[in-house]
Design a protein around this motif. Structure first.
Motif, PDB file in Angstrom:
ATOM      1  N   VAL A 128      -7.694 -10.216   3.516  1.00  0.00           N
ATOM      2  CA  VAL A 128      -6.589  -9.932   4.435  1.00  0.00           C
ATOM      3  C   VAL A 128      -6.766 -10.771   5.693  1.00  0.00           C
ATOM      4  CG1 VAL A 128      -5.344  -8.154   5.696  1.00  0.00           C
ATOM      5  CG2 VAL A 128      -6.444  -7.585   3.530  1.00  0.00           C
ATOM      6  N   THR A 129      -5.769 -11.606   5.990  1.00  0.00           N
ATOM      7  CA  THR A 129      -5.760 -12.431   7.196  1.00  0.00           C
ATOM      8  C   THR A 129      -4.486 -12.134   7.975  1.00  0.00           C
ATOM      9  OG1 THR A 129      -4.550 -14.311   6.277  1.00  0.00           O
ATOM     10  CG2 THR A 129      -6.935 -14.221   5.839  1.00  0.00           C
ATOM     11  N   MET A 130      -4.325 -12.833   9.080  1.00  0.00           N
ATOM     12  CA  MET A 130      -3.120 -12.647   9.877  1.00  0.00           C
ATOM     13  C   MET A 130      -1.895 -13.273   9.209  1.00  0.00           C
ATOM     14  SD  MET A 130      -3.807 -10.741  12.406  1.00  0.00           S
ATOM     15  CE  MET A 130      -2.288 -10.949  13.306  1.00  0.00           C
ATOM     16  N   ASP A 131      -2.096 -14.031   8.115  1.00  0.00           N
ATOM     17  CA  ASP A 131      -0.969 -14.590   7.367  1.00  0.00           C
ATOM     18  C   ASP A 131      -0.494 -13.669   6.259  1.00  0.00           C
ATOM     19  OD1 ASP A 131      -0.111 -16.969   8.436  1.00  0.00           O
ATOM     20  OD2 ASP A 131      -1.751 -18.106   7.557  1.00  0.00           O
ATOM     21  N   THR A 132      -1.292 -12.658   5.932  1.00  0.00           N
ATOM     22  CA  THR A 132      -0.960 -11.797   4.797  1.00  0.00           C
ATOM     23  C   THR A 132       0.277 -10.955   5.105  1.00  0.00           C
ATOM     24  OG1 THR A 132      -3.308 -11.663   4.239  1.00  0.00           O
ATOM     25  CG2 THR A 132      -1.850 -10.026   3.244  1.00  0.00           C
ATOM     26  N   VAL A 133       1.201 -10.917   4.150  1.00  0.00           N
ATOM     27  CA  VAL A 133       2.366 -10.033   4.272  1.00  0.00           C
ATOM     28  C   VAL A 133       1.923  -8.648   3.814  1.00  0.00           C
ATOM     29  CG1 VAL A 133       4.717  -9.574   3.509  1.00  0.00           C
ATOM     30  CG2 VAL A 133       3.949 -11.930   3.856  1.00  0.00           C
ATOM     31  N   VAL A 134       1.846  -7.713   4.750  1.00  0.00           N
ATOM     32  CA  VAL A 134       1.366  -6.357   4.479  1.00  0.00           C
ATOM     33  C   VAL A 134       2.532  -5.401   4.628  1.00  0.00           C
ATOM     34  CG1 VAL A 134      -0.232  -4.538   5.172  1.00  0.00           C
ATOM     35  CG2 VAL A 134      -0.957  -6.922   5.261  1.00  0.00           C
ATOM     36  N   GLY A 135       2.698  -4.513   3.673  1.00  0.00           N
ATOM     37  CA  GLY A 135       3.810  -3.578   3.748  1.00  0.00           C
ATOM     38  C   GLY A 135       3.524  -2.288   3.029  1.00  0.00           C
ATOM     39  N   TRP A 136       4.355  -1.296   3.322  1.00  0.00           N
ATOM     40  CA  TRP A 136       4.283  -0.006   2.640  1.00  0.00           C
ATOM     41  C   TRP A 136       5.153  -0.054   1.383  1.00  0.00           C
ATOM     42  CZ3 TRP A 136       0.532   2.926   4.084  1.00  0.00           C
ATOM     43  CH2 TRP A 136       0.155   3.007   5.421  1.00  0.00           C
TER      44      TRP A 136
ATOM     45  N   LEU B 168       0.834  -1.203   0.000  1.00  0.00           N
ATOM     46  CA  LEU B 168       0.000   0.000   0.000  1.00  0.00           C
ATOM     47  C   LEU B 168       0.865   1.248   0.000  1.00  0.00           C
ATOM     48  CD1 LEU B 168      -1.431  -2.148   2.320  1.00  0.00           C
ATOM     49  CD2 LEU B 168      -3.306  -0.615   1.728  1.00  0.00           C
ATOM     50  N   SER B 169       0.251   2.348  -0.400  1.00  0.00           N
ATOM     51  CA  SER B 169       0.886   3.664  -0.303  1.00  0.00           C
ATOM     52  C   SER B 169      -0.094   4.600   0.371  1.00  0.00           C
ATOM     53  CB  SER B 169       1.254   4.192  -1.699  1.00  0.00           C
ATOM     54  OG  SER B 169       0.090   4.399  -2.486  1.00  0.00           O
ATOM     55  N   GLY B 170       0.438   5.686   0.920  1.00  0.00           N
ATOM     56  CA  GLY B 170      -0.418   6.638   1.616  1.00  0.00           C
ATOM     57  C   GLY B 170       0.335   7.896   1.944  1.00  0.00           C
ATOM     58  N   PRO B 171      -0.303   8.826   2.662  1.00  0.00           N
ATOM     59  CA  PRO B 171       0.369  10.062   3.056  1.00  0.00           C
ATOM     60  C   PRO B 171       1.647   9.761   3.839  1.00  0.00           C
ATOM     61  CG  PRO B 171      -1.984  10.179   3.520  1.00  0.00           C
ATOM     62  CD  PRO B 171      -1.693   8.776   3.134  1.00  0.00           C
ATOM     63  N   ALA B 172       2.659  10.565   3.627  1.00  0.00           N
ATOM     64  CA  ALA B 172       3.963  10.312   4.262  1.00  0.00           C
ATOM     65  C   ALA B 172       3.858  10.267   5.780  1.00  0.00           C
ATOM     66  CB  ALA B 172       4.955  11.388   3.825  1.00  0.00           C
ATOM     67  N   ALA B 173       3.030  11.148   6.353  1.00  0.00           N
ATOM     68  CA  ALA B 173       2.911  11.173   7.818  1.00  0.00           C
ATOM     69  C   ALA B 173       2.311   9.874   8.344  1.00  0.00           C
ATOM     70  CB  ALA B 173       2.056  12.366   8.249  1.00  0.00           C
TER      71      ALA B 173
ATOM     72  N   VAL C 278       2.445   6.863   6.723  1.00  0.00           N
ATOM     73  CA  VAL C 278       3.425   5.798   6.499  1.00  0.00           C
ATOM     74  C   VAL C 278       4.470   5.792   7.605  1.00  0.00           C
ATOM     75  CG1 VAL C 278       5.215   4.968   4.921  1.00  0.00           C
ATOM     76  CG2 VAL C 278       3.050   5.810   4.005  1.00  0.00           C
ATOM     77  N   ALA C 279       4.877   6.982   8.050  1.00  0.00           N
ATOM     78  CA  ALA C 279       5.900   7.066   9.090  1.00  0.00           C
ATOM     79  C   ALA C 279       5.365   6.652  10.455  1.00  0.00           C
ATOM     80  CB  ALA C 279       6.467   8.484   9.158  1.00  0.00           C
ATOM     81  N   ALA C 280       4.060   6.874  10.683  1.00  0.00           N
ATOM     82  CA  ALA C 280       3.513   6.656  12.028  1.00  0.00           C
ATOM     83  C   ALA C 280       2.912   5.274  12.230  1.00  0.00           C
ATOM     84  CB  ALA C 280       2.447   7.718  12.328  1.00  0.00           C
ATOM     85  N   VAL C 281       2.486   4.626  11.151  1.00  0.00           N
ATOM     86  CA  VAL C 281       1.758   3.358  11.282  1.00  0.00           C
ATOM     87  C   VAL C 281       2.663   2.201  10.866  1.00  0.00           C
ATOM     88  CG1 VAL C 281      -0.241   2.028  10.528  1.00  0.00           C
ATOM     89  CG2 VAL C 281      -0.434   4.504  10.844  1.00  0.00           C
ATOM     90  N   PRO C 282       3.057   1.321  11.784  1.00  0.00           N
ATOM     91  CA  PRO C 282       3.879   0.159  11.417  1.00  0.00           C
ATOM     92  C   PRO C 282       3.050  -0.855  10.633  1.00  0.00           C
ATOM     93  CG  PRO C 282       3.290   0.054  13.735  1.00  0.00           C
ATOM     94  CD  PRO C 282       2.803   1.374  13.238  1.00  0.00           C
ATOM     95  N   PRO C 283       3.707  -1.701   9.857  1.00  0.00           N
ATOM     96  CA  PRO C 283       2.955  -2.683   9.055  1.00  0.00           C
ATOM     97  C   PRO C 283       2.041  -3.582   9.882  1.00  0.00           C
ATOM     98  CG  PRO C 283       5.255  -2.579   8.360  1.00  0.00           C
ATOM     99  CD  PRO C 283       5.155  -1.761   9.602  1.00  0.00           C
TER     100      PRO C 283
END
Length: 746
Positions: A179-187, A99-104, A106-111
């Motif tokens: 989306v499950t707890m197995d999904t690899v989620v990243g910025w 995913l992509s999003g506002p820089a603030a 992305v910086a504040a929310v961990p994967p």
């Protein structure tokens, strides 16, 4: 065999329960025709192909409609009224999501936090998604995780997290990835979680029952000082930073001095304070100052895993910290894995890991916005021995924080940060950052073509209408917009309340200088409809304080201990949002005379809890309690003694001049004809309460509308017609009783 499909007409569903959560509502007969159950994924085809979660619409709605929110309609590339083809979609667990999003953000929310926010949603590459959790059809096992995600998002991003939109850059599979707890989620171009492989169990096939498999997610790398904030960028936390710096510097770099003195130091710390106040930023800044790495762990993410997986993750993180010394193990929202109520096996393992890490010479710092919810055993002398409190910022600290946050913002000449700070009671650093961001967005919308745009005071004023303090998120807390000047009549009452309520909130330094303890509370009593609640709202507006309003019966519960817990939680929120007015409406229902109730002692225990909060060990600073009742004789006398609700203020029914002022205030925005004489009308309305007077003006305007929807004024004839409909509500017997009670108290 081809999947069945139906073509329906899209309509916008404004329900807040579904908003921006990827839910579509279908008529029950449509669900049956498509062989769907609530919670099943569906493929949606408009101008674009996307996916959503099916839920049942009201049976009374049309079977030809598909109810969706604005975000889902945008993902379809269409507006309300367009045709959408709906078909079942196999539940395929997502393997990877970027995913992509506002820089603030992305910086504040961990994967890990991002994954919990998206848990149970079905997403498609190219879609826009929100951070609002899919809590329409959650499984009971993940409800606690969803609540933890809400609190952590509010803490990290501030109130703006509810309106933030992200873009799905890529998904595997590309359409309808669950989306499950197995999904690899990243910025995009950033950090990502690490799953334990594709989820294939039957439990992941239903959105209403996402799994929480075991598997480490984060590698053992330590965060270095390069991305950490500087302590000078954390105004209001310098004293806490110095205390933590001294401890870590001594433990990391001067242990030989301790050895020569024959003693040791334990580097276990619990940092507590309101959500969003900068606790984690404080730890990272101090660690960077002393040259230590940081290994962060988000406790709600660990709680989402099975006990074995969580224990393995804990031990891996602790091993990385011990190997990378000097280093700090930072555990945020620690109450999720070490709760005070019924701590489980994971809490025991966590205590063991903390003890082993501290004995190895590393530091363990845990943060919590609810310290009373943390397992007391964790705060032993060999574990988290030191407690550091991050307070709610006062107006001066908010001014300093705003100065830092607007350092690179081009402010217009009319911006007065002192005024902004005064208008933001209860705001923490994350809320102020959200306020500055929202003001910047308002300024950008206003100056799209400007070469040198600036943020004006009007932008901050507009932002204040939508950005609320994080401390309000779980309460009825609201900032009042009226003042005592808007209250007609009641001059003596307003003067008494100004001295008893506004002065302690506005001039606490004066009370301290004179050595006087300000009043803790006030009891307003009087007949119904005479403005007691409106007075409290006006008080909050005049003092620029928050008002936390509850009706007495709302705090009562049939479950043993729940009512007292609700009282403690009420006052905890009040302390966090100070300066605060705690308004207890119908206080006679909450605190009746003890020993006379037939409810098994519930109200007796509630009265005891109230007395403890009002004058207990933990002081109420910048918090004033205001109670209101029509039956003051039913309130427990212990609640009315000095130090509690010590000032009893009678709010009488309005007399003729007061009724005229109330009528004039109610008619401020009503176009009255010249033949309407409010002075004469006020003298004629004997027996009318303040609410009756306001209702009379409202009914007169409705009479004008009944006569003609094109009416431009309200005439005396309309007022006379309204008088036939609105009758006085004051009871002479009750009024005489209250006046007798007031005379006896004077």
């Amino acid at each position: 065999m081809a999947e069945p499909d139906l073509t329906l007409t899209a309509t916008l569903r404004p329900a807040a329960l579904d908003a921006r959560r990827g839910v579509v509502r279908l008529h029950p007969e449509v669900l049956t025709a498509l062989a769907l159950r609530p919670g099943d994924p569906v493929r949606l085809t408009g101008r674009r192909v996307t996916a959503g979660i099916a839920a049942a619409a009201e049976p009374s709605t049309s079977g030809a409609l598909l109810h969706a929110d604005d975000l889902l309609l945008g993902n379809l590339g269409m507006r309300a009224g367009g045709q959408v083809t709906v078909s079942p979609l196999p539940a395929t667990p997502a393997r990877r999501l970027t995913l992509s999003g506002p820089a603030a953000v992305v910086a504040a929310v961990p994967p890990e936090m991002l994954r919990l926010a998206l848990l149970g949603k079905v997403v498609t590459a190219g879609d826009d998604v929100s951070l609002l959790p899919q809590d329409v059809l959650p499984d009971a096992a993940v409800r606690g995780l969803i609540e933890a995600a809400r609190r952590s998002l509010a803490s990290s991003v501030g109130y703006a997290w509810t309106s933030t939109l992200l873009t799905v850059v890529s998904a595997e599979p590309a359409v309808g990835a669950l989306v499950t707890m197995d999904t690899v989620v990243g910025w995009e171009h950033g950090a990502a979680t690490r799953g334990s492989g594709p989820a294939s169990s039957a439990s992941t096939a239903r959105v209403s029952a996402p799994t929480a498999p075991a598997g480490p997610e984060a590698d053992g790398d330590l965060l270095g000082p390069e991305d950490a904030p500087d302590v000078d960028e954390l105004p209001g936390l310098r004293a806490q930073a110095e205390e933590l710096t001294e401890l870590l510097d001594l433990g990391f770099h001067h242990r030989e001095v301790l050895g020569r003195l024959g003693t040791t130091v334990s580097l276990g710390v619990l940092v507590e304070g309101p959500a969003g106040s900068g606790k984690s930023a404080l730890v990272r800044a101090v660690a960077a100052r002393v040259g230590a790495g940081v290994r962060p762990l988000w406790a709600p993410e660990l709680a989402a895993l099975g006990n074995d997986a969580a224990a393995r993750r804990l031990r891996e993180a602790a091993s990385a910290v011990r190997a990378g010394a000097p280093a700090v193990l930072l555990v945020t929202d620690v109450e999720s894995i070490a709760p005070a109520d019924e701590p489980g096996p994971l809490a025991t393992v966590f205590r063991q890991v903390v003890a082993e890490t501290l004995r190895a010479g590393a530091a363990v710092v845990c943060t919590s916005g609810r310290p009373e919810a943390v397992d007391p055993a964790l705060r032993g002398p060999d574990l988290l021995a030191l407690r550091i409190t991050v307070p709610l910022p006062d107006a001066a600290l908010r001014r300093e924080q705003l100065t830092v946050l607007t350092r690179e913002v081009p402010l217009a000449g009319d911006v007065r940060l002192d005024e902004v700070a005064a208008r933001t009671p209860g705001f923490v650093a994350a809320d102020l950052a959200a306020l500055v961001r929202e003001a910047g967005v308002r300024a950008a919308l206003r100056q799209k073509t400007a070469q040198t745009p600036t943020v004006a005071m009007a932008d901050f004023t507009a932002a204040l209408e939508v950005v609320r303090p994080t401390t309000m998120s779980a309460s009825t807390l609201e900032l009042a917009s009226v003042t005592l000047d808007d209250v007609g009549g009641l001059h003596e009452v307003k003067q008494t309340l100004t001295e008893s309520v506004l002065w302690p909130l506005t001039y606490p330094d004066t009370f301290a200088r004179l050595g006087v303890t300000p009043p803790r509370g006030v009891l307003l009593y009087g007949p119904p409809g005479c403005g007691k609640t409106y007075l409290v709202t006006a008080l909050a507006g005049s003092g620029r304080a928050n008002v936390l309003s509850v009706k007495g019966a709302e705090l009562l519960s049939k479950w043993v201990g729940e009512s007292e817990r609700a009282v403690r939680e009420l006052f905890r929120r009040a302390r966090q949002a100070a300066p605060t007015l705690v308004f207890l409406d119908e206080v006679d229902a909450l605190a009746p005379v003890r020993g006379q109730a037939t409810d098994g002692g519930t109200t007796d225990r509630v009265v005891a809890a109230l007395l403890t909060e009002l004058d207990g060990v933990e002081a109420l600073r910048n918090v004033v309690v205001v109670g209101a009742t029509n039956r003051p004789e039913l309130v427990d006398p212990a609640l009315l003694r000095p130090g509690r609700l010590e000032r009893l203020v009678y709010v009488p029914p309005p007399d003729g001049p007061a009724r005229t002022e109330i009528l004039r205030a109610s008619a401020r925005d009503v176009p009255l004809a010249p033949d309407v004489d409010l002075d004469a009308l006020g003298t004629e309305l004997d027996g009318f309460s303040a609410a009756d007077c306001a209702a009379l003006i409202r009914e007169a305007a409705l009479a004008a509308m009944r006569e003609s929807l094109e009416a431009s004024t309200v005439t005396a004839a309309h007022v006379e017609a309204a008088r036939d409909r609105v009758r006085p509500s004051l009871d002479p017997v009750q009024l005489a009783h209250l006046e007798s009670y007031a005379a006896g108290r004077s």
